[in-house]
Design a protein around this motif. Structure first.
Motif, PDB file in Angstrom:
ATOM      1  N   ALA A 205      42.247  47.800  39.307  1.00 48.90           N
ATOM      2  CA  ALA A 205      41.349  47.699  38.152  1.00 48.90           C
ATOM      3  C   ALA A 205      41.556  46.383  37.402  1.00 48.90           C
ATOM      4  O   ALA A 205      40.688  45.945  36.647  1.00 48.90           O
ATOM      5  CB  ALA A 205      41.576  48.890  37.230  1.00 48.90           C
ATOM      6  N   ASP A 206      42.700  45.752  37.587  1.00 54.16           N
ATOM      7  CA  ASP A 206      42.960  44.483  36.890  1.00 54.16           C
ATOM      8  C   ASP A 206      42.325  43.283  37.579  1.00 54.16           C
ATOM      9  O   ASP A 206      42.392  42.166  37.064  1.00 54.16           O
ATOM     10  CB  ASP A 206      44.475  44.240  36.791  1.00 54.16           C
ATOM     11  CG  ASP A 206      45.128  45.266  35.881  1.00 54.16           C
ATOM     12  OD1 ASP A 206      44.448  45.728  34.939  1.00 54.16           O
ATOM     13  OD2 ASP A 206      46.288  45.622  36.139  1.00 54.16           O
ATOM     14  N   ASP A 207      41.755  43.492  38.760  1.00 58.31           N
ATOM     15  CA  ASP A 207      41.185  42.355  39.486  1.00 58.31           C
ATOM     16  C   ASP A 207      39.834  41.940  38.921  1.00 58.31           C
ATOM     17  O   ASP A 207      39.076  42.769  38.402  1.00 58.31           O
ATOM     18  CB  ASP A 207      41.037  42.696  40.983  1.00 58.31           C
ATOM     19  CG  ASP A 207      42.325  42.429  41.732  1.00 58.31           C
ATOM     20  OD1 ASP A 207      42.891  41.334  41.540  1.00 58.31           O
ATOM     21  OD2 ASP A 207      42.777  43.321  42.484  1.00 58.31           O
ATOM     22  N   ARG A 208      39.561  40.650  39.049  1.00 64.44           N
ATOM     23  CA  ARG A 208      38.262  40.114  38.626  1.00 64.44           C
ATOM     24  C   ARG A 208      37.747  39.178  39.715  1.00 64.44           C
ATOM     25  O   ARG A 208      38.400  38.183  40.041  1.00 64.44           O
ATOM     26  CB  ARG A 208      38.404  39.381  37.294  1.00 64.44           C
ATOM     27  CG  ARG A 208      37.120  38.774  36.814  1.00 64.44           C
ATOM     28  CD  ARG A 208      37.128  38.580  35.323  1.00 64.44           C
ATOM     29  NE  ARG A 208      37.214  39.871  34.638  1.00 64.44           N
ATOM     30  CZ  ARG A 208      37.494  40.009  33.339  1.00 64.44           C
ATOM     31  NH1 ARG A 208      37.728  38.942  32.602  1.00 64.44           N
ATOM     32  NH2 ARG A 208      37.531  41.206  32.794  1.00 64.44           N
ATOM     33  N   LEU A 209      36.590  39.519  40.281  1.00 67.20           N
ATOM     34  CA  LEU A 209      36.004  38.772  41.407  1.00 67.20           C
ATOM     35  C   LEU A 209      34.902  37.834  40.917  1.00 67.20           C
ATOM     36  O   LEU A 209      34.030  38.251  40.142  1.00 67.20           O
ATOM     37  CB  LEU A 209      35.402  39.792  42.386  1.00 67.20           C
ATOM     38  CG  LEU A 209      34.546  39.252  43.540  1.00 67.20           C
ATOM     39  CD1 LEU A 209      35.402  38.473  44.538  1.00 67.20           C
ATOM     40  CD2 LEU A 209      33.841  40.412  44.261  1.00 67.20           C
ATOM     41  N   LEU A 210      34.942  36.587  41.369  1.00 69.03           N
ATOM     42  CA  LEU A 210      33.816  35.680  41.133  1.00 69.03           C
ATOM     43  C   LEU A 210      32.859  35.891  42.311  1.00 69.03           C
ATOM     44  O   LEU A 210      33.184  35.535  43.450  1.00 69.03           O
ATOM     45  CB  LEU A 210      34.296  34.230  41.048  1.00 69.03           C
ATOM     46  CG  LEU A 210      35.315  33.948  39.931  1.00 69.03           C
ATOM     47  CD1 LEU A 210      35.696  32.469  39.903  1.00 69.03           C
ATOM     48  CD2 LEU A 210      34.801  34.401  38.559  1.00 69.03           C
ATOM     49  N   LEU A 211      31.709  36.518  42.041  1.00 68.96           N
ATOM     50  CA  LEU A 211      30.829  37.005  43.109  1.00 68.96           C
ATOM     51  C   LEU A 211      29.566  36.143  43.203  1.00 68.96           C
ATOM     52  O   LEU A 211      28.549  36.415  42.566  1.00 68.96           O
ATOM     53  CB  LEU A 211      30.500  38.487  42.849  1.00 68.96           C
ATOM     54  CG  LEU A 211      29.664  39.254  43.873  1.00 68.96           C
ATOM     55  CD1 LEU A 211      30.120  39.000  45.296  1.00 68.96           C
ATOM     56  CD2 LEU A 211      29.695  40.745  43.588  1.00 68.96           C
ATOM     57  N   GLU A 251      39.580  29.792  35.631  1.00 68.34           N
ATOM     58  CA  GLU A 251      40.401  29.880  34.417  1.00 68.34           C
ATOM     59  C   GLU A 251      39.632  30.564  33.276  1.00 68.34           C
ATOM     60  O   GLU A 251      40.143  31.443  32.604  1.00 68.34           O
ATOM     61  CB  GLU A 251      40.847  28.481  33.979  1.00 68.34           C
ATOM     62  CG  GLU A 251      41.791  28.577  32.808  1.00 68.34           C
ATOM     63  CD  GLU A 251      42.398  27.247  32.414  1.00 68.34           C
ATOM     64  OE1 GLU A 251      42.129  26.224  33.076  1.00 68.34           O
ATOM     65  OE2 GLU A 251      43.143  27.253  31.411  1.00 68.34           O
ATOM     66  N   ARG A 252      38.376  30.165  33.116  1.00 71.74           N
ATOM     67  CA  ARG A 252      37.573  30.690  32.003  1.00 71.74           C
ATOM     68  C   ARG A 252      37.535  32.219  31.997  1.00 71.74           C
ATOM     69  O   ARG A 252      37.635  32.856  30.957  1.00 71.74           O
ATOM     70  CB  ARG A 252      36.160  30.111  32.127  1.00 71.74           C
ATOM     71  CG  ARG A 252      35.187  30.701  31.151  1.00 71.74           C
ATOM     72  CD  ARG A 252      33.837  29.978  31.167  1.00 71.74           C
ATOM     73  NE  ARG A 252      32.890  30.739  30.399  1.00 71.74           N
ATOM     74  CZ  ARG A 252      31.698  31.115  30.815  1.00 71.74           C
ATOM     75  NH1 ARG A 252      31.278  30.750  32.025  1.00 71.74           N
ATOM     76  NH2 ARG A 252      30.899  31.813  30.060  1.00 71.74           N
ATOM     77  N   PHE A 253      37.380  32.822  33.172  1.00 74.46           N
ATOM     78  CA  PHE A 253      37.268  34.285  33.239  1.00 74.46           C
ATOM     79  C   PHE A 253      38.584  34.959  33.615  1.00 74.46           C
ATOM     80  O   PHE A 253      38.628  36.176  33.754  1.00 74.46           O
ATOM     81  CB  PHE A 253      36.191  34.694  34.247  1.00 74.46           C
ATOM     82  CG  PHE A 253      34.794  34.505  33.737  1.00 74.46           C
ATOM     83  CD1 PHE A 253      34.281  35.349  32.755  1.00 74.46           C
ATOM     84  CD2 PHE A 253      33.990  33.492  34.220  1.00 74.46           C
ATOM     85  CE1 PHE A 253      32.988  35.188  32.275  1.00 74.46           C
ATOM     86  CE2 PHE A 253      32.697  33.318  33.745  1.00 74.46           C
ATOM     87  CZ  PHE A 253      32.199  34.166  32.773  1.00 74.46           C
ATOM     88  N   GLY A 254      39.632  34.191  33.846  1.00 74.35           N
ATOM     89  CA  GLY A 254      40.885  34.817  34.296  1.00 74.35           C
ATOM     90  C   GLY A 254      40.664  35.542  35.614  1.00 74.35           C
ATOM     91  O   GLY A 254      41.130  36.670  35.815  1.00 74.35           O
ATOM     92  N   ALA A 255      39.932  34.892  36.532  1.00 76.20           N
ATOM     93  CA  ALA A 255      39.583  35.549  37.801  1.00 76.20           C
ATOM     94  C   ALA A 255      40.818  35.679  38.693  1.00 76.20           C
ATOM     95  O   ALA A 255      41.760  34.883  38.604  1.00 76.20           O
ATOM     96  CB  ALA A 255      38.514  34.739  38.519  1.00 76.20           C
ATOM     97  N   THR A 256      40.780  36.699  39.570  1.00 78.80           N
ATOM     98  CA  THR A 256      41.875  36.887  40.530  1.00 78.80           C
ATOM     99  C   THR A 256      41.396  36.786  41.970  1.00 78.80           C
ATOM    100  O   THR A 256      42.196  36.615  42.874  1.00 78.80           O
ATOM    101  CB  THR A 256      42.541  38.265  40.348  1.00 78.80           C
ATOM    102  OG1 THR A 256      41.549  39.275  40.607  1.00 78.80           O
ATOM    103  CG2 THR A 256      43.094  38.440  38.944  1.00 78.80           C
ATOM    104  N   LEU A 257      40.068  36.967  42.203  1.00 81.91           N
ATOM    105  CA  LEU A 257      39.552  37.038  43.575  1.00 81.91           C
ATOM    106  C   LEU A 257      38.340  36.136  43.766  1.00 81.91           C
ATOM    107  O   LEU A 257      37.507  36.014  42.859  1.00 81.91           O
ATOM    108  CB  LEU A 257      39.071  38.469  43.901  1.00 81.91           C
ATOM    109  CG  LEU A 257      40.041  39.635  43.759  1.00 81.91           C
ATOM    110  CD1 LEU A 257      39.300  40.962  43.942  1.00 81.91           C
ATOM    111  CD2 LEU A 257      41.147  39.517  44.801  1.00 81.91           C
ATOM    112  N   PHE A 258      38.237  35.548  44.971  1.00 85.27           N
ATOM    113  CA  PHE A 258      36.994  34.891  45.382  1.00 85.27           C
ATOM    114  C   PHE A 258      36.742  35.240  46.842  1.00 85.27           C
ATOM    115  O   PHE A 258      37.664  35.185  47.657  1.00 85.27           O
ATOM    116  CB  PHE A 258      37.072  33.360  45.222  1.00 85.27           C
ATOM    117  CG  PHE A 258      35.817  32.674  45.690  1.00 85.27           C
ATOM    118  CD1 PHE A 258      34.684  32.677  44.900  1.00 85.27           C
ATOM    119  CD2 PHE A 258      35.761  32.066  46.940  1.00 85.27           C
ATOM    120  CE1 PHE A 258      33.498  32.078  45.341  1.00 85.27           C
ATOM    121  CE2 PHE A 258      34.581  31.459  47.391  1.00 85.27           C
ATOM    122  CZ  PHE A 258      33.450  31.471  46.576  1.00 85.27           C
TER     123      PHE A 258
END
Ligand code: MCA
Ligand code: AMP
Length: 500
Positions: A205-211, A251-258
């Motif tokens: 749930a902590d992950d953030r994907l740039l999609l 960096e702006r979104f604190g992303a973890t995944l691409f």
């Protein structure tokens, strides 16, 4: 060889059928209700929507679709650029048991007409007014992709009650016939597909994907979006891919995944800020082969070791390099949890089984008979080889297919259109290596009179989506054929016909 323990966190086991989540809505609902206030979807116009808002807004759209008379089992064509509205309409359809036909926004009238005539959806939802015009008359209802979906609201229908074997998606994919066929993926297929990735890639749930992948093919949709929802994680949606924006947004979104196709990594690696990739927990590449040299370039620029995986529309993801353990350049890794894989024949074709594998093509018994072996394995049409540690390499294709920038182009479909040109007597379309696109579509032409590439591309026009247009044209005196009259495409290279 089956789903490898290398993919599971220590002590983990995986049985997708024992998950207790019959439908996508049920799976996603668990996460929505556990953390209703967590951000889930970011769209440039709307900003963030929380898990609770996604649940509520999708239910509201389902009420409108039901009020319009749409009922479980009805098919709905969805074709739009990425946006929160697209995602909410998609989720609404699936929650109320409608079957979504995700459709490429680059498709012109012919390509759209084929999907509509083949699948006979009860409604088509599109963002672009010009494309709504194109399909008017071809679907009983054509709806605007806005929050109101062109209709009044009504009582909320039953949600999240689809049976596991109920169809969820029909993904159109071509084939040797040049006539695209619909791969029917059930809720169980999609649940198994998303769950395998959640475990293998340690998606939380902590992950953030740039999609930035389009949401009308399985890479963006079945992997990126469904995976995000299954993990109760978050995703930032982009309309198109711009390396500047992605690298700044890490960096702006604190992303973890691409997640991207090799063409995207090629452009990211060439960017002066490529080092920003280092901040991500995981970068995944797929849809086409990631050259080992590009893998090395990205590592040099950023320290990131991209994880390559392999899948198909018909099966969702099949094989992946391990999250922990060696990510081997030039290899797609080990079978994912729940996937059984074998190599059969000479040359060795990759064949698969598992809860993620579709049951068949929409109304195509002929294609199904060819696609599955007598003992029930799906024939991928890809050729593979395994090394001593079980890592799979894709070494070729038994099917005729060009993959350009991650988009599949079936030569037969392009040849059929080119043959309609009066100056063309004979034509063969092949893929030519390209550093940026992986492969480029090129046409070898026997012409009755001289014809220029630009004229040919104008002729193709909107008969084919732009990514299928030939990028080069090679005039030849005759096409090389074998004794049976079949074109020997391996002899077409560098604009010439090679000797036998
Ligand atoms: C755009 N163009 C292309 C492609 N994309 N031509 C050939 N191949 C392509 N893939 C054309 C445009 O129409 C335009 O044509 C010209 O190239 C320049 O466009 P450009 O701005 O450079 O391209 P772009 O818009 O930046 O697109 C490049 C892209 C895009 C971002 C790499 O192609 C893309 O999003 N690819 C991902 C596709 C994908 O999601 N595949 C997954 C399917 P003109 O100059 O004539 O106007 S496979 C799958 O789902 C399975 C399950 C799996 O394993 O993943
Ligand atoms: P699609 O029909 O769009 O689902 O594309 C599936 C096809 O893409 C597969 O059958 C493979 O030929 C190809 N593919 C997907 N991932 C990879 C990969 N990592 N390496 C090589 N080919 C791939």
């Amino acid at each position: 060889m089956s789903g490898s323990p290398a993919h599971l966190p220590p002590g983990g086991s995986f049985d997708p059928t024992a998950e207790g989540c019959a439908s996508l809505g049920e799976l996603w609902g668990r996460a929505w209700r556990t953390r209703p206030d967590r951000p889930q979807l970011h769209d440039p116009e709307r900003g963030w929507l929380s898990c609770g808002e996604v649940e509520q807004a999708s239910a509201e759209r389902a009420a409108r679709l039901a009020r319009l008379g749409l009922a479980p089992g009805d098919r709905v064509l969805l074709s739009a650029e990425s946006s929160a509205d697209l995602v909410l309409a998609h989720i609404a359809c699936l929650r109320m048991g409608l079957v979504v036909l995700p459709t490429n926004t680059a498709y012109g009238e012919r390509e759209l007409a084929h999907v509509l005539q083949d699948a006979r959806p009860a409604a088509a939802i599109l963002d672009d007014p010009a494309r709504r015009e194109l399909v008017a008359g071809l679907a009983p209802r054509v709806l605007r992709l806005d929050p109101a979906l062109d209709g009044p609201t009504g009582p909320t229908p039953d949600l999240d009650v689809a049976r596991p074997d109920a169809p969820a998606l029909i993904g159109y994919t071509s084939g040797t016939t040049g006539r695209p066929k619909g791969a029917v993926l059930s809720h169980a297929n999609c649940v198994a597909g998303a769950e395998a990735l959640r475990r293998a890639w340690r998606w939380t749930a902590d992950d953030r994907l740039l999609l930035a992948l389009p949401l009308f093919h399985m890479h963006g949709l079945g992997v990126g979006l469904h995976g995000t929802l299954a993990a109760g994680a978050s995703a930032v949606l982009y309309r198109g891919f711009r390396p500047d924006e992605i690298l700044a947004d890490i960096e702006r979104f604190g992303a973890t995944l691409f997640f991207g196709v090799p063409t995207m990594y090629h452009r990211l690696a060439a960017h002066p800020d490529a080092a920003a990739l280092a901040r991500l927990r995981l970068c995944v590449s797929g849809s086409a082969a990631l050259p080992a040299s590009l893998h090395a370039t990205i590592e040099r620029a950023s320290g990131q070791r991209v994880l390559e995986r392999y899948g198909m529309t018909e099966t969702l993801m099949l094989v992946s390099n391990p999250y922990e353990g060696e990510r081997r350049p030039g290899s797609v890794g080990l079978p994912l949890p729940g996937v059984e894989l074998r190599l059969a024949g000479d040359p060795a074709e990759i064949q698969v089984r598992g809860a993620n594998v579709f049951a068949g093509y929409w109304e195509r018994p002929d294609a199904n008979a060819e696609a599955f072996t007598a003992d029930g394995w799906f024939r991928t049409g890809d050729l593979g080889e395994r090394d001593d540690d079980g890592y799979l390499r894709i070494v070729g294709r038994a099917k005729e297919l060009v993959i350009s920038g991650g988009y599949n182009v079936y030569p037969r479909e392009v040849e059929d259109v080119l043959r309609e040109h009066p100056a063309i007597e004979d034509v063969a379309v092949v893929g030519e290596p390209s550093a940026e696109w992986g492969e480029r579509v090129v046409a070898y032409v026997v012409a009755r009179e001289p014809i220029a590439l630009e004229a040919l591309r104008r002729f193709v026009g909107d008969r084919l989506a732009p990514y299928k247009h030939p990028r080069a044209l090679h005039p030849v005196a005759a096409l090389p054929r074998n004794a049976l009259g079949k074109v020997q495409k391996h002899r077409l290279s560098d604009g010439r016909v090679l000797p036998e």
